[in-house]
Design an enzyme around this catalytic site. Structure first.
Site, PDB file in Angstrom:
ATOM      1  N   PRO A 160       0.919  -1.159  -0.055  1.00 22.82           N
ATOM      2  CA  PRO A 160       0.060  -0.074  -0.075  1.00 22.82           C
ATOM      3  C   PRO A 160       0.679   1.106  -0.129  1.00 22.82           C
ATOM      4  CG  PRO A 160      -0.196  -1.175   2.170  1.00 22.82           C
ATOM      5  CD  PRO A 160       0.392  -2.078   1.086  1.00 22.82           C
ATOM      6  N   ASN A 161       0.418   2.271  -0.881  1.00 22.89           N
ATOM      7  CA  ASN A 161       0.915   3.558  -1.005  1.00 22.89           C
ATOM      8  C   ASN A 161       2.320   3.536  -1.800  1.00 22.89           C
ATOM      9  OD1 ASN A 161      -1.020   4.840   0.623  1.00 22.89           O
ATOM     10  ND2 ASN A 161      -0.411   3.796   2.391  1.00 22.89           N
ATOM     11  N   ARG A 199       5.823  11.806  -3.256  1.00 20.72           N
ATOM     12  CA  ARG A 199       5.470  12.635  -2.234  1.00 20.72           C
ATOM     13  C   ARG A 199       6.698  12.013  -1.032  1.00 20.72           C
ATOM     14  NH1 ARG A 199       1.283  12.973  -4.394  1.00 20.72           N
ATOM     15  NH2 ARG A 199      -0.920  12.701  -4.135  1.00 20.72           N
ATOM     16  N   TYR A 242      11.456   8.531   1.501  1.00 22.45           N
ATOM     17  CA  TYR A 242      11.467   7.514   0.467  1.00 22.45           C
ATOM     18  C   TYR A 242      12.306   7.716  -1.078  1.00 22.45           C
ATOM     19  CZ  TYR A 242       8.017   5.839   3.455  1.00 22.45           C
ATOM     20  OH  TYR A 242       7.252   5.475   4.676  1.00 22.45           O
ATOM     21  N   ASN A 286       7.974  -5.400  -0.869  1.00 19.71           N
ATOM     22  CA  ASN A 286       7.876  -4.475   0.029  1.00 19.71           C
ATOM     23  C   ASN A 286       6.475  -4.450   0.481  1.00 19.71           C
ATOM     24  OD1 ASN A 286       7.913  -2.056   1.629  1.00 19.71           O
ATOM     25  ND2 ASN A 286       8.965  -0.700   0.426  1.00 19.71           N
ATOM     26  N   ALA A 301       3.023  -0.940   4.879  1.00 18.91           N
ATOM     27  CA  ALA A 301       2.615  -0.953   6.306  1.00 18.91           C
ATOM     28  C   ALA A 301       2.117  -2.259   6.774  1.00 18.91           C
ATOM     29  CB  ALA A 301       1.361   0.210   6.476  1.00 18.91           C
ATOM     30  N   GLU A 342      12.464  -9.490   2.075  1.00 18.38           N
ATOM     31  CA  GLU A 342      11.803  -8.243   2.474  1.00 18.38           C
ATOM     32  C   GLU A 342      12.418  -7.256   2.287  1.00 18.38           C
ATOM     33  OE1 GLU A 342      10.158  -9.023   6.264  1.00 18.38           O
ATOM     34  OE2 GLU A 342      10.016  -6.839   6.745  1.00 18.38           O
ATOM     35  N   HIS A 382      12.754  -2.798   2.827  1.00 17.61           N
ATOM     36  CA  HIS A 382      12.119  -1.549   3.322  1.00 17.61           C
ATOM     37  C   HIS A 382      12.925  -0.386   2.610  1.00 17.61           C
ATOM     38  CE1 HIS A 382       9.081  -3.348   5.601  1.00 17.61           C
ATOM     39  NE2 HIS A 382       9.824  -4.359   6.088  1.00 17.61           N
ATOM     40  N   ARG A 396      12.806   4.536  12.957  1.00 13.91           N
ATOM     41  CA  ARG A 396      11.514   5.144  12.892  1.00 13.91           C
ATOM     42  C   ARG A 396      10.876   5.010  13.943  1.00 13.91           C
ATOM     43  NH1 ARG A 396       9.093   4.886   6.896  1.00 13.91           N
ATOM     44  NH2 ARG A 396       7.894   6.528   7.887  1.00 13.91           N
TER      45      ARG A 396
HETATM   46  O1  CA2 Z   1      10.411   1.983   4.050  1.00 13.13           O
HETATM   47  C1  CA2 Z   1       9.466   1.129   3.704  1.00 13.13           C
HETATM   48  O2  CA2 Z   1       9.801   0.830   2.315  1.00 13.13           O
HETATM   49  C2  CA2 Z   1       8.212   0.944   4.187  1.00 13.13           C
HETATM   50  O3  CA2 Z   1       7.771  -0.407   3.959  1.00 13.13           O
HETATM   51  C3  CA2 Z   1       7.134   2.014   3.709  1.00 13.13           C
HETATM   52  C4  CA2 Z   1       5.806   1.917   4.052  1.00 13.13           C
HETATM   53  C5  CA2 Z   1       5.935   2.078   5.898  1.00 13.13           C
HETATM   54  O4  CA2 Z   1       4.463   1.837   6.163  1.00 13.13           O
HETATM   55  C6  CA2 Z   1       6.788   0.786   6.406  1.00 13.13           C
HETATM   56  O5  CA2 Z   1       6.922   1.047   7.648  1.00 13.13           O
HETATM   57  C7  CA2 Z   1       8.165   0.808   5.799  1.00 13.13           C
HETATM   58  C8  CA2 Z   1       5.000   3.049   3.817  1.00 13.13           C
HETATM   59  C9  CA2 Z   1       4.896   3.195   2.331  1.00 13.13           C
HETATM   60  C10 CA2 Z   1       4.454   4.634   1.859  1.00 13.13           C
HETATM   61  O6  CA2 Z   1       4.990   4.777   0.450  1.00 13.13           O
HETATM   62  C11 CA2 Z   1       5.014   6.127   0.095  1.00 13.13           C
HETATM   63  C12 CA2 Z   1       5.799   6.442  -0.739  1.00 13.13           C
HETATM   64  C13 CA2 Z   1       5.919   7.932  -1.142  1.00 13.13           C
HETATM   65  C14 CA2 Z   1       4.902   8.849  -0.833  1.00 13.13           C
HETATM   66  C15 CA2 Z   1       4.303   8.328   0.353  1.00 13.13           C
HETATM   67  C16 CA2 Z   1       4.113   7.230   0.668  1.00 13.13           C
END
Ligand code: CA2
Length: 149
Positions: free
Chosen positions: A9-10, A17, A22, A74, A77, A98, A100, A107
């Site tokens: 997700p996301n 963003r 990221y 990946n 969340a 996996e 990240h 964090r």
């Molecule tokens: O660090 C990572 O890759 C995470 O898997 C990213 C997740 C977060 O919930 C994990 O704790 C760590 C969040 C992904 C959100 O992706 C976005 C990417 C660009 C802009 C906004 C959100």
């Protein structure tokens, strides 16, 4: 032989963003780079992104019979919440790494636990989007050792 790249997700927003967390590379760019990297070793990549837990579980189930030799995921969340994705990996027995993008251990405490890490062959965290290609290098060594050089 093919490698399945799953983003949760996301992650479709990657590069658009929160670049401080990221980075500025888009998911399309990550997928294209991994496809080229794998092709150079004679491997195919199937790229899948979903914001839905059920769709990710269905894709992991399909990997059992569609020729997937390895999964790079990946889970976003869902890493920290999804016993259902854990159960899917346990049921299909396809090896996975996996990834990240951020260093989840630097964090919030709720990001320190993963429901998947103890089942994974390996875990990559904090190397930015480069983590995907580092994981792919490992997978290539595993699946196509003669292509490494
Ligand atoms: O660090 C990572 O890759 C995470 O898997 C990213 C997740 C977060 O919930 C994990 O704790 C760590 C969040 C992904 C959100 O992706 C976005 C990417 C660009 C802009 C906004 C959100």
């Amino acid at each position: 032989m093919s490698v399945l790249l799953i983003n949760g997700p996301n992650l479709n927003l990657l590069g658009t963003r929160e670049p401080d967390v990221y980075g500025s590379t888009t998911l399309t760019e990550v997928e294209a780079a991994l496809t080229v990297q794998a092709a150079e070793a004679g491997l195919e990549v199937d790229c899948f992104q979903s914001n839905s837990e059920g769709e990710i579980i269905d894709r992991i189930h399909a990997a059992r019979t569609d020729g997937t030799a390895f999964i790079i995921i990946n889970p976003g969340a869902f890493t920290h919440t999804s016993i259902a994705i854990r159960d899917a990996f346990q049921s299909v027995q396809v090896p996975f790494c996996e990834v990240h993008i951020s260093n989840v251990y630097a964090r919030e405490p709720f990001r320190h636990h993963s429901y998947l890490s103890d089942l994974a062959v390996g875990v990559m965290a904090g190397f930015g989007t480069r983590g995907y290609s580092l994981a792919m290098s490992f997978v290539i060594e595993r699946l196509a050792p003669n292509a490494v050089g």
